[in-house]
Write an enzyme that holds these catalytic residues in place. Structure first.
Site, PDB file in Angstrom:
ATOM      1  N   THR A   1      30.314 -34.960 -24.779  1.00 19.97           N
ATOM      2  CA  THR A   1      30.570 -35.357 -24.108  1.00 19.97           C
ATOM      3  C   THR A   1      31.974 -36.805 -23.889  1.00 19.97           C
ATOM      4  OG1 THR A   1      29.893 -36.969 -21.933  1.00 19.97           O
ATOM      5  CG2 THR A   1      28.552 -37.575 -23.912  1.00 19.97           C
ATOM      6  N   ASP A   2      32.445 -36.958 -22.869  1.00 20.46           N
ATOM      7  CA  ASP A   2      33.697 -38.512 -22.867  1.00 20.46           C
ATOM      8  C   ASP A   2      32.978 -39.722 -23.147  1.00 20.46           C
ATOM      9  OD1 ASP A   2      32.924 -38.667 -20.568  1.00 20.46           O
ATOM     10  OD2 ASP A   2      34.826 -39.031 -19.909  1.00 20.46           O
ATOM     11  N   GLU A   3      31.656 -39.751 -22.595  1.00 23.10           N
ATOM     12  CA  GLU A   3      30.469 -41.104 -22.938  1.00 23.10           C
ATOM     13  C   GLU A   3      30.305 -42.199 -23.861  1.00 23.10           C
ATOM     14  OE1 GLU A   3      27.399 -40.970 -19.346  1.00 23.10           O
ATOM     15  OE2 GLU A   3      28.958 -39.025 -18.815  1.00 23.10           O
TER      16      GLU A   3
ATOM     17  N   TYR B   1      21.072 -41.696 -22.693  1.00 22.57           N
ATOM     18  CA  TYR B   1      21.831 -39.996 -22.870  1.00 22.57           C
ATOM     19  C   TYR B   1      23.212 -40.230 -23.889  1.00 22.57           C
ATOM     20  CZ  TYR B   1      25.404 -36.643 -21.661  1.00 22.57           C
ATOM     21  OH  TYR B   1      26.452 -35.271 -21.689  1.00 22.57           O
TER      22      TYR B   1
ATOM     23  N   LYS C   1      23.845 -38.149 -27.404  1.00 23.61           N
ATOM     24  CA  LYS C   1      24.841 -37.112 -27.611  1.00 23.61           C
ATOM     25  C   LYS C   1      26.115 -38.055 -29.280  1.00 23.61           C
ATOM     26  CE  LYS C   1      25.489 -33.969 -25.255  1.00 23.61           C
ATOM     27  NZ  LYS C   1      25.282 -32.713 -25.014  1.00 23.61           N
TER      28      LYS C   1
HETATM   29  P1  NAD Z   1      22.529 -28.903 -17.807  1.00 20.51           P
HETATM   30  O1  NAD Z   1      21.693 -29.972 -18.203  1.00 20.51           O
HETATM   31  O2  NAD Z   1      22.971 -28.745 -16.261  1.00 20.51           O
HETATM   32  O3  NAD Z   1      21.522 -27.803 -18.444  1.00 20.51           O
HETATM   33  C1  NAD Z   1      21.298 -27.740 -20.223  1.00 20.51           C
HETATM   34  C2  NAD Z   1      20.715 -26.615 -20.045  1.00 20.51           C
HETATM   35  O4  NAD Z   1      20.490 -26.904 -21.294  1.00 20.51           O
HETATM   36  C3  NAD Z   1      19.707 -26.610 -19.191  1.00 20.51           C
HETATM   37  O5  NAD Z   1      19.316 -24.563 -19.019  1.00 20.51           O
HETATM   38  C4  NAD Z   1      17.877 -26.886 -20.187  1.00 20.51           C
HETATM   39  O6  NAD Z   1      17.063 -25.731 -20.119  1.00 20.51           O
HETATM   40  C5  NAD Z   1      18.349 -26.596 -21.902  1.00 20.51           C
HETATM   41  N1  NAD Z   1      17.945 -27.794 -22.572  1.00 20.51           N
HETATM   42  C6  NAD Z   1      17.191 -28.567 -22.823  1.00 20.51           C
HETATM   43  N2  NAD Z   1      16.750 -28.729 -23.581  1.00 20.51           N
HETATM   44  C7  NAD Z   1      17.167 -28.013 -24.504  1.00 20.51           C
HETATM   45  C8  NAD Z   1      16.159 -27.398 -25.137  1.00 20.51           C
HETATM   46  N3  NAD Z   1      15.661 -27.953 -26.526  1.00 20.51           N
HETATM   47  N4  NAD Z   1      16.399 -25.916 -26.297  1.00 20.51           N
HETATM   48  C9  NAD Z   1      17.422 -25.060 -25.302  1.00 20.51           C
HETATM   49  N5  NAD Z   1      17.573 -25.055 -24.312  1.00 20.51           N
HETATM   50  C10 NAD Z   1      17.558 -27.046 -23.651  1.00 20.51           C
HETATM   51  O7  NAD Z   1      23.792 -29.456 -18.330  1.00 20.51           O
HETATM   52  P2  NAD Z   1      25.176 -29.468 -18.027  1.00 20.51           P
HETATM   53  O8  NAD Z   1      25.774 -30.032 -16.927  1.00 20.51           O
HETATM   54  O9  NAD Z   1      25.307 -27.499 -18.414  1.00 20.51           O
HETATM   55  O10 NAD Z   1      26.005 -29.754 -19.541  1.00 20.51           O
HETATM   56  C11 NAD Z   1      25.590 -28.993 -21.122  1.00 20.51           C
HETATM   57  C12 NAD Z   1      26.389 -30.040 -21.642  1.00 20.51           C
HETATM   58  O11 NAD Z   1      27.780 -30.319 -21.861  1.00 20.51           O
HETATM   59  C13 NAD Z   1      25.940 -31.146 -22.250  1.00 20.51           C
HETATM   60  O12 NAD Z   1      25.344 -30.654 -24.349  1.00 20.51           O
HETATM   61  C14 NAD Z   1      26.104 -32.512 -21.805  1.00 20.51           C
HETATM   62  O13 NAD Z   1      25.669 -33.463 -22.782  1.00 20.51           O
HETATM   63  C15 NAD Z   1      27.737 -31.804 -22.293  1.00 20.51           C
HETATM   64  N6  NAD Z   1      28.519 -32.607 -21.218  1.00 20.51           N
HETATM   65  C16 NAD Z   1      27.787 -32.363 -19.375  1.00 20.51           C
HETATM   66  C17 NAD Z   1      29.176 -32.795 -18.583  1.00 20.51           C
HETATM   67  C18 NAD Z   1      29.137 -32.524 -17.437  1.00 20.51           C
HETATM   68  O14 NAD Z   1      29.688 -33.711 -16.287  1.00 20.51           O
HETATM   69  N7  NAD Z   1      28.097 -31.630 -16.511  1.00 20.51           N
HETATM   70  C19 NAD Z   1      30.056 -33.775 -19.170  1.00 20.51           C
HETATM   71  C20 NAD Z   1      30.429 -33.776 -20.388  1.00 20.51           C
HETATM   72  C21 NAD Z   1      29.505 -33.043 -21.465  1.00 20.51           C
HETATM   73  P1  TYD Z   2      26.352 -38.774 -12.304  1.00 23.24           P
HETATM   74  O1  TYD Z   2      26.841 -37.014 -11.515  1.00 23.24           O
HETATM   75  O2  TYD Z   2      25.042 -39.050 -12.522  1.00 23.24           O
HETATM   76  O3  TYD Z   2      27.420 -38.482 -13.974  1.00 23.24           O
HETATM   77  P2  TYD Z   2      27.349 -38.846 -15.179  1.00 23.24           P
HETATM   78  O4  TYD Z   2      26.624 -40.650 -14.877  1.00 23.24           O
HETATM   79  O5  TYD Z   2      27.644 -38.976 -16.243  1.00 23.24           O
HETATM   80  O6  TYD Z   2      29.347 -40.038 -15.184  1.00 23.24           O
HETATM   81  O7  TYD Z   2      27.386 -39.862 -12.101  1.00 23.24           O
HETATM   82  C1  TYD Z   2      28.434 -39.798 -11.572  1.00 23.24           C
HETATM   83  C2  TYD Z   2      28.684 -41.274 -10.918  1.00 23.24           C
HETATM   84  O8  TYD Z   2      28.544 -41.229  -9.690  1.00 23.24           O
HETATM   85  C3  TYD Z   2      28.588 -42.526 -12.249  1.00 23.24           C
HETATM   86  O9  TYD Z   2      29.041 -43.546 -11.823  1.00 23.24           O
HETATM   87  C4  TYD Z   2      27.188 -42.907 -11.371  1.00 23.24           C
HETATM   88  C5  TYD Z   2      27.662 -42.439 -10.112  1.00 23.24           C
HETATM   89  N1  TYD Z   2      26.125 -42.059  -8.563  1.00 23.24           N
HETATM   90  C6  TYD Z   2      26.199 -42.661  -7.867  1.00 23.24           C
HETATM   91  O10 TYD Z   2      26.265 -43.647  -6.784  1.00 23.24           O
HETATM   92  N2  TYD Z   2      24.839 -42.192  -7.008  1.00 23.24           N
HETATM   93  C7  TYD Z   2      24.141 -41.310  -7.181  1.00 23.24           C
HETATM   94  O11 TYD Z   2      23.414 -40.812  -6.460  1.00 23.24           O
HETATM   95  C8  TYD Z   2      24.484 -40.721  -8.825  1.00 23.24           C
HETATM   96  C9  TYD Z   2      23.371 -39.864  -8.914  1.00 23.24           C
HETATM   97  C10 TYD Z   2      25.411 -40.956  -9.387  1.00 23.24           C
END
Ligand code: NAD
Ligand code: TYD
Length: 358
Positions: A136-138, A162, A166
């Protein structure tokens, strides 16, 4: 001769499920999905390809070295793509333990299993193998208005449990390449949105709350900025990184779509006003609530390297991607019903109970 295959971890989650669907449509190798099925993992997201001859599912935890090692020995993949993670910042604030366990210990155990498998491959197979870690960019921390976007050289400065977990996993991946020569690549992407996202994250939460006539909670002043990336574009970038990425490198992937949260929420409201008109505009439900502790102000990605080295381009603008996303949630009430369970309602109660409406 076994058929060429890859293992995807966390493939029942939001991005993993989109990735597997895209993979089956665009690539010829088989895909094995190893997922623990936490609250975020939903087999319904893979219903369309569940019976596909090139797809299989293994219910397992990446922390479980023996199970992962046995799967690698049996399936002999040419790549492992690691999506498995605890991924929600707010949950990491309420309970960081699971984040350390899966994101750090889990990535370590997975790397150990992969290293054992990879180290005894033939010279050719060793060279061609890839471990792709999705991050992630975070991990880069928070930008102020006017700061240049994150590049691959921006120092790590994670602020939430989180992002810290990561960052820890990214460092392990880097070390396994540097120390053992494991052919690893890390991708750091910005906030994804699109179909199959669990409605604890901003965009699907706002869509579903709006349709239910519930308050639309905006943290703080609503001026935090995220760089929104359509999930299909992210999945394309990962496939390109697997095919063309240089081992040991990291690639930033972002949508070039910086938006304040309040802009995003108002955009979703406008689309819903057009698609599902109600007596009152949906924006009347917007409620400013107590901010997230340690809330990062701004994320933005410079994806120059991914464009130059991988030949990647985002196909969606924010306008086209958000319209598709809202449409998908309107058109898929069965999927929505499958995730809006008692556990989901318990989470909403926990996260929003004490936030009030400012
Ligand atoms: P998500 O939370 O929707 O899904 C995570 C998946 O991992 C689920 O299916 C869960 O059952 C599985 N999982 C969790 N713990 C596990 C374990 N111990 N063993 C096996 N499986 C396990 O997440 P996502 O949004 O699909 O994100 C996927 C990846 O991308 C993550 O690594 C996240 O950090 C990264 N990412 C997500 C975002 C975003 O905006 N969603 C942005 C940047 C990076
Ligand atoms: P989120 O989707 O949780 O992603 P991340 O925290 O990983 O960026 O949140 C996106 C942005 O929206 C973040 O700045 C927090 C804000 N947010 C709200 O304002 N209200 C909400 O109920 C949630 C879940 C997030």
């Amino acid at each position: 001769m076994t058929e060429p295959c890859i293992i995807v971890t966390g493939g029942a989650g939001f991005i993993g499920a989109n990735f597997i669907q895209q993979w089956i449509a665009a690539e010829s190798a088989a895909v094995i999905n190893l997922d623990k099925l936490t609250y975020a993992g939903n087999p319904e997201s893979l219903r369309d390809i569940a019976a596909h001859p090139r797809y299989s599912f293994v219910h397992a935890d990446i922390v479980d070295f023996d199970v992962v090692a046995a799967l690698l020995a049996k399936c002999r993949p040419y790549a492992v793509v690691n999506f498995a993670a605890e991924s929600h910042v707010d949950r990491s604030i309420h309970g960081p333990g699971d984040f350390v366990r899966t994101n750090m210990v889990g990535t370590f155990q997975l790397l150990e299993a992969v290293r054992g498998y990879w180290s005894v491959l033939s010279a050719d197979a060793k060279k061609n193998f890839r471990f792709l870690h999705v991050s992630t960019d975070e991990v880069y921390g928070s930008l102020q208005a006017g700061d240049p976007p994150f590049t691959e050289r921006t120092p790590y400065s994670p602020n939430s449990p989180y992002s810290a977990s990561k960052a820890g996993s990214d460092h392990l991946v880097r070390a396994y390449h540097h120390t053992y020569g494991l052919p690893a690549i890390t991708t750091n992407c910005s906030n994804n949105y699109g179909p199959y996202q669990f409605p604890e994250k901003l965009i699907p939460l706002i869509i579903l709350n709006a349709l239910a006539g519930k308050p639309l909670p905006v943290y703080g002043d609503g001026m935090n900025v995220r760089d929104w990336l359509y999930v299909g574009d992210h999945c394309t970038a990962i496939r390109l990184a697997l095919a063309r990425g240089r081992v040991g490198e990291t690639y930033n992937i972002g949508g070039d779509n910086e938006r304040t949260n309040i802009e995003v929420v108002r955009t979703v409201c406008k689309i819903l006003d057009a698609q599902r008109p109600q007596a009152q505009p949906y924006a009347s439900l917007i409620t400013f609530v107590t901010d997230r502790p340690g809330h990062d102000r701004r994320y933005a990605i410079d994806a120059t390297k991914s464009r130059a080295e991988l030949g990647w381009r985002a196909a969606e603008t924010f306008a086209s991607g958000i319209a598709k996303t809202v449409r998908w949630y309107l058109d898929n009430p069965d999927w929505v019903q499958s995730v809006v369970t008692g556990a989901y309602r318990t989470w909403l109660e926990k996260n929003y109970r004490d936030r009030g409406g400012r």
